[in-house]
Design a protein around this motif. Structure first.
Motif, PDB file in Angstrom:
ATOM      1  N   ILE A   1      -2.704   2.126   5.731  1.00 39.41           N
ATOM      2  CA  ILE A   1      -2.193   2.217   7.095  1.00 39.41           C
ATOM      3  C   ILE A   1      -0.697   2.472   7.007  1.00 39.41           C
ATOM      4  O   ILE A   1       0.020   1.764   6.314  1.00 39.41           O
ATOM      5  CB  ILE A   1      -2.460   0.915   7.856  1.00 39.41           C
ATOM      6  CG1 ILE A   1      -3.963   0.726   8.008  1.00 39.41           C
ATOM      7  CG2 ILE A   1      -1.793   0.929   9.221  1.00 39.41           C
ATOM      8  CD1 ILE A   1      -4.353  -0.683   8.300  1.00 39.41           C
TER       9      ILE A   1
ATOM     10  N   GLY B   1       2.218   2.998   9.803  1.00 41.27           N
ATOM     11  CA  GLY B   1       2.556   3.103  11.223  1.00 41.27           C
ATOM     12  C   GLY B   1       1.298   3.150  12.064  1.00 41.27           C
ATOM     13  O   GLY B   1       0.540   2.191  12.093  1.00 41.27           O
ATOM     14  N   ASN B   2       1.077   4.299  12.731  1.00 40.26           N
ATOM     15  CA  ASN B   2      -0.104   4.400  13.596  1.00 40.26           C
ATOM     16  C   ASN B   2      -1.303   4.967  12.863  1.00 40.26           C
ATOM     17  O   ASN B   2      -2.412   4.929  13.364  1.00 40.26           O
ATOM     18  CB  ASN B   2       0.185   5.315  14.783  1.00 40.26           C
ATOM     19  CG  ASN B   2       1.360   4.815  15.586  1.00 40.26           C
ATOM     20  OD1 ASN B   2       1.669   3.626  15.536  1.00 40.26           O
ATOM     21  ND2 ASN B   2       2.014   5.694  16.304  1.00 40.26           N
TER      22      ASN B   2
ATOM     23  N   PRO C   1      13.284  -4.352   1.280  1.00 41.13           N
ATOM     24  CA  PRO C   1      13.965  -5.579   0.896  1.00 41.13           C
ATOM     25  C   PRO C   1      12.967  -6.713   0.687  1.00 41.13           C
ATOM     26  O   PRO C   1      12.012  -6.825   1.445  1.00 41.13           O
ATOM     27  CB  PRO C   1      14.867  -5.888   2.098  1.00 41.13           C
ATOM     28  CG  PRO C   1      14.582  -4.883   3.138  1.00 41.13           C
ATOM     29  CD  PRO C   1      13.536  -3.959   2.659  1.00 41.13           C
TER      30      PRO C   1
ATOM     31  N   ILE D   1       8.015  -8.139  -0.922  1.00 44.19           N
ATOM     32  CA  ILE D   1       6.908  -9.080  -0.764  1.00 44.19           C
ATOM     33  C   ILE D   1       5.570  -8.419  -1.085  1.00 44.19           C
ATOM     34  O   ILE D   1       4.705  -9.023  -1.720  1.00 44.19           O
ATOM     35  CB  ILE D   1       6.923  -9.658   0.668  1.00 44.19           C
ATOM     36  CG1 ILE D   1       8.098 -10.626   0.804  1.00 44.19           C
ATOM     37  CG2 ILE D   1       5.627 -10.365   1.002  1.00 44.19           C
ATOM     38  CD1 ILE D   1       8.447 -10.985   2.201  1.00 44.19           C
TER      39      ILE D   1
ATOM     40  N   LYS E   1       4.931  -8.323  -4.774  1.00 43.51           N
ATOM     41  CA  LYS E   1       4.633  -9.662  -5.303  1.00 43.51           C
ATOM     42  C   LYS E   1       3.251 -10.141  -4.871  1.00 43.51           C
ATOM     43  O   LYS E   1       2.653 -10.988  -5.528  1.00 43.51           O
ATOM     44  CB  LYS E   1       5.691 -10.665  -4.822  1.00 43.51           C
ATOM     45  CG  LYS E   1       7.034 -10.470  -5.485  1.00 43.51           C
ATOM     46  CD  LYS E   1       8.067 -11.399  -4.886  1.00 43.51           C
ATOM     47  CE  LYS E   1       9.475 -10.961  -5.232  1.00 43.51           C
ATOM     48  NZ  LYS E   1      10.435 -11.386  -4.212  1.00 43.51           N
ATOM     49  N   THR E   2       2.764  -9.635  -3.734  1.00 44.20           N
ATOM     50  CA  THR E   2       1.443 -10.072  -3.257  1.00 44.20           C
ATOM     51  C   THR E   2       0.346  -9.707  -4.247  1.00 44.20           C
ATOM     52  O   THR E   2      -0.617 -10.444  -4.407  1.00 44.20           O
ATOM     53  CB  THR E   2       1.148  -9.441  -1.883  1.00 44.20           C
ATOM     54  OG1 THR E   2       2.225  -9.718  -1.017  1.00 44.20           O
ATOM     55  CG2 THR E   2      -0.126 -10.012  -1.273  1.00 44.20           C
TER      56      THR E   2
ATOM     57  N   THR F   1      -5.557  -7.894   2.598  1.00 39.67           N
ATOM     58  CA  THR F   1      -4.577  -6.944   3.101  1.00 39.67           C
ATOM     59  C   THR F   1      -3.251  -7.183   2.395  1.00 39.67           C
ATOM     60  O   THR F   1      -2.856  -8.318   2.194  1.00 39.67           O
ATOM     61  CB  THR F   1      -4.380  -7.155   4.618  1.00 39.67           C
ATOM     62  OG1 THR F   1      -5.638  -7.034   5.253  1.00 39.67           O
ATOM     63  CG2 THR F   1      -3.419  -6.161   5.198  1.00 39.67           C
TER      64      THR F   1
ATOM     65  N   ALA G   1       0.617  -6.053   2.966  1.00 39.15           N
ATOM     66  CA  ALA G   1       1.405  -5.374   3.988  1.00 39.15           C
ATOM     67  C   ALA G   1       2.868  -5.302   3.600  1.00 39.15           C
ATOM     68  O   ALA G   1       3.408  -6.210   2.985  1.00 39.15           O
ATOM     69  CB  ALA G   1       1.277  -6.113   5.319  1.00 39.15           C
ATOM     70  N   CYS G   2       3.488  -4.169   3.920  1.00 36.46           N
ATOM     71  CA  CYS G   2       4.936  -4.016   3.767  1.00 36.46           C
ATOM     72  C   CYS G   2       5.474  -3.716   5.157  1.00 36.46           C
ATOM     73  O   CYS G   2       5.384  -2.590   5.631  1.00 36.46           O
ATOM     74  CB  CYS G   2       5.242  -2.872   2.807  1.00 36.46           C
ATOM     75  SG  CYS G   2       6.965  -2.412   2.834  1.00 36.46           S
ATOM     76  N   VAL G   3       5.989  -4.738   5.806  1.00 35.85           N
ATOM     77  CA  VAL G   3       6.390  -4.573   7.210  1.00 35.85           C
ATOM     78  C   VAL G   3       7.584  -3.627   7.377  1.00 35.85           C
ATOM     79  O   VAL G   3       7.555  -2.752   8.225  1.00 35.85           O
ATOM     80  CB  VAL G   3       6.632  -5.944   7.866  1.00 35.85           C
ATOM     81  CG1 VAL G   3       7.139  -5.791   9.278  1.00 35.85           C
ATOM     82  CG2 VAL G   3       5.352  -6.752   7.860  1.00 35.85           C
ATOM     83  N   PRO G   4       8.666  -3.745   6.558  1.00 37.39           N
ATOM     84  CA  PRO G   4       9.815  -2.857   6.787  1.00 37.39           C
ATOM     85  C   PRO G   4       9.473  -1.372   6.674  1.00 37.39           C
ATOM     86  O   PRO G   4       9.997  -0.552   7.412  1.00 37.39           O
ATOM     87  CB  PRO G   4      10.809  -3.260   5.697  1.00 37.39           C
ATOM     88  CG  PRO G   4      10.438  -4.644   5.336  1.00 37.39           C
ATOM     89  CD  PRO G   4       8.957  -4.728   5.502  1.00 37.39           C
TER      90      PRO G   4
ATOM     91  N   ARG H   1       6.420  -0.196   7.184  1.00 40.46           N
ATOM     92  CA  ARG H   1       5.246  -0.019   8.051  1.00 40.46           C
ATOM     93  C   ARG H   1       4.029   0.462   7.275  1.00 40.46           C
ATOM     94  O   ARG H   1       3.330   1.376   7.683  1.00 40.46           O
ATOM     95  CB  ARG H   1       5.558   0.963   9.172  1.00 40.46           C
ATOM     96  CG  ARG H   1       6.728   0.534  10.011  1.00 40.46           C
ATOM     97  CD  ARG H   1       7.151   1.666  10.878  1.00 40.46           C
ATOM     98  NE  ARG H   1       7.419   1.213  12.227  1.00 40.46           N
ATOM     99  CZ  ARG H   1       7.219   1.961  13.293  1.00 40.46           C
ATOM    100  NH1 ARG H   1       6.733   3.162  13.192  1.00 40.46           N
ATOM    101  NH2 ARG H   1       7.493   1.494  14.488  1.00 40.46           N
ATOM    102  N   LEU H   2       3.811  -0.132   6.106  1.00 40.81           N
ATOM    103  CA  LEU H   2       2.671   0.263   5.286  1.00 40.81           C
ATOM    104  C   LEU H   2       1.766  -0.938   5.056  1.00 40.81           C
ATOM    105  O   LEU H   2       2.226  -2.068   4.978  1.00 40.81           O
ATOM    106  CB  LEU H   2       3.149   0.764   3.918  1.00 40.81           C
ATOM    107  CG  LEU H   2       3.895   2.089   3.882  1.00 40.81           C
ATOM    108  CD1 LEU H   2       4.490   2.294   2.510  1.00 40.81           C
ATOM    109  CD2 LEU H   2       2.969   3.232   4.233  1.00 40.81           C
ATOM    110  N   ALA H   3       0.466  -0.668   4.933  1.00 46.62           N
ATOM    111  CA  ALA H   3      -0.444  -1.745   4.566  1.00 46.62           C
ATOM    112  C   ALA H   3      -1.647  -1.165   3.833  1.00 46.62           C
ATOM    113  O   ALA H   3      -2.094  -0.051   4.126  1.00 46.62           O
ATOM    114  CB  ALA H   3      -0.907  -2.509   5.798  1.00 46.62           C
TER     115      ALA H   3
END
Lengths: 176, 114
Positions: free
Chosen positions: B35, B37-38, B74, B77, B80-81, B90, B92-95, B97-99
């Motif tokens: 995923i 973004g959209n 940054p 995370i 490291k997951t 799942t 996820a890399c929020v900054p 926008r990837l998962a």
């Protein structure tokens, strides 16, 4: 003579400083799960709720969610997630404490705060960053952690309230 | 101020809700989705390396799962997951926008007895 208002202001500032410094400090505490933090800064917000009042807690919550990202980096992302979550958790805890003050201690108030905090965080991430329902797959695991860490911070708050009666005494002049 | 019965009830209730969802994850055929973004696109589960954002983000895929091995975000995370291997896992890399998501189909039967 000190007016109750100046005492209240000084105490709010003290708790804001405590909250922000705990928020920065806890970024150095590594937990086994990446991205998870204990939420120690919640202690300051809960002390505000129990000792001062809701507006003071909201000021502290706003100060925390703006200053902690400013000091730890990744400003916009962290702030956009932290601000709504912290405010929602503060309001939820205030409501919970208001309704059940006679029957509960900060222990459960902390876990309610953690629960609301993590759900709002996921809601913000889903709507702003990763726009897929799949992100909610992670939610149950994080909720579990969040309730437990919330209970830990609640217990710390309980210990502070129990062992430092002077803290609550200094506000007794204006508290109903 | 003391810890009360009501405290324990509230905490147990808040723990049971997520546990209920964890116990009810479907476990059928695994599918890997990326995923960003959209967008949501399926990635075949076979040994491969995927590079995104001009090589800033590197994803390793095997037949069992996938993980981020490099990411310029940054905190890192997502790296490291580690692996996303089981149903519902799942990363996820929020900054950025990837998962990475492993989704499984619901099996038609809970169990088959013969």
């Amino acid at each position: 003579m000190q007016s109750p208002d100046s005492k209240k202001l000084a105490l709010t500032g003290l708790f804001a400083a405590l909250t922000v410094s705990l928020g920065v400090f806890e970024t150095f505490i590594a937990l086994p799960v990446p991205g998870v933090r204990i939420g120690l800064s919640n202690v300051g917000i809960m002390l505000c709720l129990y000792i001062i009042d809701l507006p003071a807690a909201i000021y502290v919550a706003i100060a925390k969610s703006i200053l902690v990202p400013l000091l730890t980096g990744n400003l916009i992302v962290k702030m956009s997630i932290s601000l709504p979550a912290t405010l929602a958790a503060t309001l939820a805890m205030a409501l919970f404490i208001f309704i059940t003050i006679k029957h509960t201690s900060p222990l459960s108030a902390g876990s309610v705060g953690g629960f609301v905090h993590i759900i709002v965080q996921f809601f913000v991430v889903k709507n702003l960053y990763i726009k897929s329902d799949a992100i909610y797959n992670l939610l149950p695991y994080f909720t579990l952690f969040s309730v437990l860490t919330g209970a830990i911070t609640g217990y710390i708050t309980l210990l502070i309230l129990r062992n430092f009666p002077g803290v609550s005494k200094c506000t007794s002049t204006y508290k109903k | 101020m003391k810890i009360t019965k009501f405290d324990i009830i509230v905490i147990c209730l808040l723990i049971i809700i997520p546990l209920f969802y964890i116990a009810h994850q479907p476990n059928g055929n695994k599918k890997l989705f990326l995923i960003s973004g959209n967008e949501k696109k399926e990635i075949q589960l076979k040994d491969q390396i995927i590079k995104l954002n001009n090589g800033d983000v590197v994803i390793e895929v095997t037949k069992d799962g996938a993980r981020f091995i490099e990411n310029n975000c940054p905190g890192n995370i997502c790296v490291k997951t580690g692996w996303a291997e089981r149903c519902g896992q799942t990363v996820a890399c929020v900054p950025n926008r990837l998962a990475l998501v492993i989704e499984c189909e619901k099996e038609a039967f809970d169990a088959v007895s013969r």
